[in-house]
Motif scaffolding. Structure first.
Motif, PDB file in Angstrom:
ATOM      1  N   LEU A   1       0.835  -1.208   0.000  1.00 18.29           N
ATOM      2  CA  LEU A   1       0.000   0.000   0.000  1.00 18.29           C
ATOM      3  C   LEU A   1       0.869   1.257   0.000  1.00 18.29           C
ATOM      4  CD1 LEU A   1      -2.639   1.579   0.235  1.00 18.29           C
ATOM      5  CD2 LEU A   1      -2.650   1.107   2.694  1.00 18.29           C
TER       6      LEU A   1
ATOM      7  N   ALA B   1       3.878   1.604  -1.169  1.00 18.43           N
ATOM      8  CA  ALA B   1       4.444   1.754  -2.518  1.00 18.43           C
ATOM      9  C   ALA B   1       3.377   2.275  -3.473  1.00 18.43           C
ATOM     10  CB  ALA B   1       5.005   0.416  -3.000  1.00 18.43           C
ATOM     11  N   ALA B   2       2.183   1.725  -3.379  1.00 17.21           N
ATOM     12  CA  ALA B   2       1.113   2.103  -4.307  1.00 17.21           C
ATOM     13  C   ALA B   2       0.791   3.595  -4.205  1.00 17.21           C
ATOM     14  CB  ALA B   2      -0.139   1.271  -4.037  1.00 17.21           C
TER      15      ALA B   2
ATOM     16  N   GLY C   1       2.929   5.788  -3.481  1.00 13.94           N
ATOM     17  CA  GLY C   1       4.096   6.539  -3.919  1.00 13.94           C
ATOM     18  C   GLY C   1       5.165   6.770  -2.876  1.00 13.94           C
TER      19      GLY C   1
END
Lengths: 440, 440
Positions: free
Chosen positions: A193, A195-196, A198
């Motif tokens: 999450l 990483a998703a 950013g």
């Protein structure tokens, strides 16, 4: 520091297990947070609320491989009376500036690609002839092998409602939402999450660096030959592994001989890489109990909180224990007894919770359960001592393995739990319900 | 290899979850064992029966700090009428050639030190005056501070039976005993036992090296700015972390753009450090599905077992999947769908068991349980598909989090379990008992 307050206390006072544990856990504080790369933060505790900076998905996109079209152009389409549309190009995932879809037109679109301007819905490729002019197809040919697929005509065999097979911008998370709250333990889905949304790095409490050293002039490195009176060092291996198992970075220092100066300088050397020190051996009442000798007087009057206190605990195994802080940074040190089973049980009861407190984890203790004791003869236990016997637990029943002798390292390797015999019990019959610590 | 046998099978055949899993688990074989240092073998599976080479303890030794004496010399001793004995020296732990104890004599002995010749029993120091000529003492003074403690007279206040406070040679384990059997998973106590019996290295199956790479031209590294049509790569982070969580050494390769040649050469590069490859994305029916394009034809006719087969699974999420082997060493490769939730669920169902099979672990699957479904409205599921919904489990009840949309990465981060809706169910009411996979 609480250990300092006890420093002048009666050395013969018997501490309860709970008093000692409380002293450890009120002295040890969670480590200062640092910013880590995502994969370095695995298993660590987040110290900040993480908000979503940008909605996910960031744009309307296709959930299927198919054709982006206008609703009116495919209304009433069937296999018998297909809608025939002009293919104006491909919209691949990652397309920055997708082709515009006008009336009577279609763009071939890939899963995850942005819905192109002008398009209102997506028809899956399986609802079309794939541009081949024949019946329904099961997929597209690879672009590299059949570049002509991005042009020509496509026949659509079924109508589609507005925004069918479209994942709307922000349908997963909205900008400004709370993604993860402070205190979350970062496992794989949480890192995914982050990483998703950013985040390349994240602020967490780091893994504690735990230095483990065993003491004893009788100790020889495994793999080497024993001379008379010698045994192999096992504690530094078992406890370094146990520290890692608890979530720490474990550093094993070889066995140190029973010489106070050597021990003191070894500990001073190790302080630079230690958030916690664990020693085994040399804590009892013998004339060569080097840990006690070396560390009892380490506390400097000018350094509040320094110094290690040695005490007797109302437990078996593990009666002699030391705890305090050492060095100018007051690094906590737990001095465990030298017997392998005593040191392992002490580690489970005191060091593991200390490591998990340093990590800031919400739950520092092993899970416990109640179980029915199953044994051939009643367990005996000294009055006034909390006894921890090694057991195997299964389906609500626990069976002791090995005896109560604290040197039964072979039985320890078969155990998966500790059977707790409380201070006021001298005997526990088979069939009695007992508390069990599950070693997992 | 079983995947080769299926290679010519109907590409439109729908595989069940169990069929795909069986194909994976019959193809993946446990890694060849290697000899590792003890601490490098943590969490690994032993492949040999380990016998005890030398009894433990290797010699009779004292379990207390005290005095080694002859039984007759302390018979009838009391505080009022103590036995007065001549102290002939110290026996410290590690002593190779301890002093002999004659009639009327005592040797001061430390815990773990060998019982000296002539001595028949040990009296704890607390049963003596510690050589100070006064009442009972609570311990010895450090040898370095009071060397005279090893000489002079000691008064013993209590008798002792023969071999009291003596740990007999071989009382823990006997030479020739089985210490640990092949198949044992090496945790801290098992490593401790191996060290104790003198093993410096041990033969185990190593941790598998798992290379994770995500594909997609839309993917940008977290921490970097998104342009139009782009999203952040999250799969390579979540799955590398999940591989480590499963026991593997996880290598994250950054996202690879949708170009078959680039992907093929990246995979070829990575083969040298891979026991298992995991890709995400590019496995469906689109014209840019690069994993499918790059790997469908990798199998060389001269290399039996090579090649990756792409198939449709009767599951949601996770319908498109690829599995096979690549490279001259036939390294297994699992090609997962690109959606973050689909890839994570696929990892849990197929990759994690594959990793644990490579490790030779006895139990490769997550635990499952039955739980009562608690939800506001009935769950719906497509007939003929096994659906895996994200849930939170507690005390026999499971609650769905997020919807069935496979892009709900935020909900996945809240889940601790997967709710299984079987193939034949189209709707599941609140209160129904369901199967739950515990993600632990």
């Amino acid at each position: 520091m609480s250990s300092a307050a006890h420093h002048t206390a009666d050395p013969d006072r018997l501490w309860s297990v709970d008093e000692h544990l409380e002293d450890v856990l009120t002295t040890v504080r969670p480590l200062e947070p640092i910013e880590l790369q995502l994969l370095d933060a695995q298993g660590c505790v987040l110290v900040e609320d993480v908000m979503v900076p940008l909605s996910l998905p960031p744009f309307d996109n296709s959930s299927m491989d198919g054709y982006a079209v206008r609703v009116a152009d495919v209304a009433g389409a069937s296999e018998e009376f297909p809608a025939s549309l002009e293919v104006v190009g491909d919209v691949a995932a990652g397309a920055a500036d997708p082709v515009r879809v006008g009336p009577g037109q279609a763009a071939r679109i890939m899963t995850g690609a942005p819905l192109p301007p002008g398009a209102e819905t997506v028809v899956p490729v399986e609802w079309t002839d794939g541009g081949l002019g024949e019946g329904p197809v099961s997929g597209m040919r690879a672009r590299s092998l059949a570049p002509e697929g991005a042009t020509g005509q496509v026949r659509v065999h079924r109508p589609a409602e507005a925004r069918a097979h479209v994942r709307a911008s922000g349908s997963d998370v909205q900008a400004g939402d709370l993604a993860l709250k402070a205190g979350t333990v970062l496992g794989p889905p949480q890192l995914g999450l982050l990483a998703a949304i950013g985040r390349g790095t994240v602020r967490v409490r780091p893994r504690p660096r735990v230095v483990v050293l065993s003491t004893g002039s009788e100790l020889v490195q495994p793999g080497e030959q024993l001379a008379g009176g010698q045994i192999h060092d096992s504690n530094s291996f078992a406890l370094t592994a146990a520290a890692r198992d608890a979530g720490a970075i474990g550093y094993r220092v070889g066995a140190v001989a029973d010489d106070a100066d050597t021990l003191r300088s070894t500990i001073e050397d190790q302080l630079v890489r230690a958030d916690l020190l664990v020693t085994t051996g040399g804590v009892s009442v013998g004339a060569y109990d080097v840990v006690k000798e070396a560390l009892s007087h380490v506390g400097d009057e000018d350094e509040p909180g320094g110094g290690v206190e040695f005490r007797k605990l109302a437990m078996q195994p593990g009666k002699p224990q030391g705890f305090g802080t050492v060095g100018p940074d007051h690094i906590p040190l737990l001095a465990l007894p030298g017997n392998p089973v005593s040191s392992y049980v002490s580690f489970e009861l005191f060091v593991r919770p200390a490591i998990r407190t340093l990590m800031g984890l919400p739950d520092v203790h092993r899970p416990t359960t109640r179980a029915k004791l199953v044994c051939d003869k009643a367990l005996t236990s000294p009055r006034g001592r909390r006894q921890f016997l090694r057991g195997t637990y299964r389906d609500g029943e626990v069976r002791p393995v090995g005896g109560s002798g604290s040197h039964l390292v072979a039985a320890l390797a078969q155990a998966d739990s500790l059977i707790v015999v409380p201070e006021d019990a001298e005997s526990v019959e088979s069939g009695t319900e007992v508390e069990v610590v599950l070693l997992g």
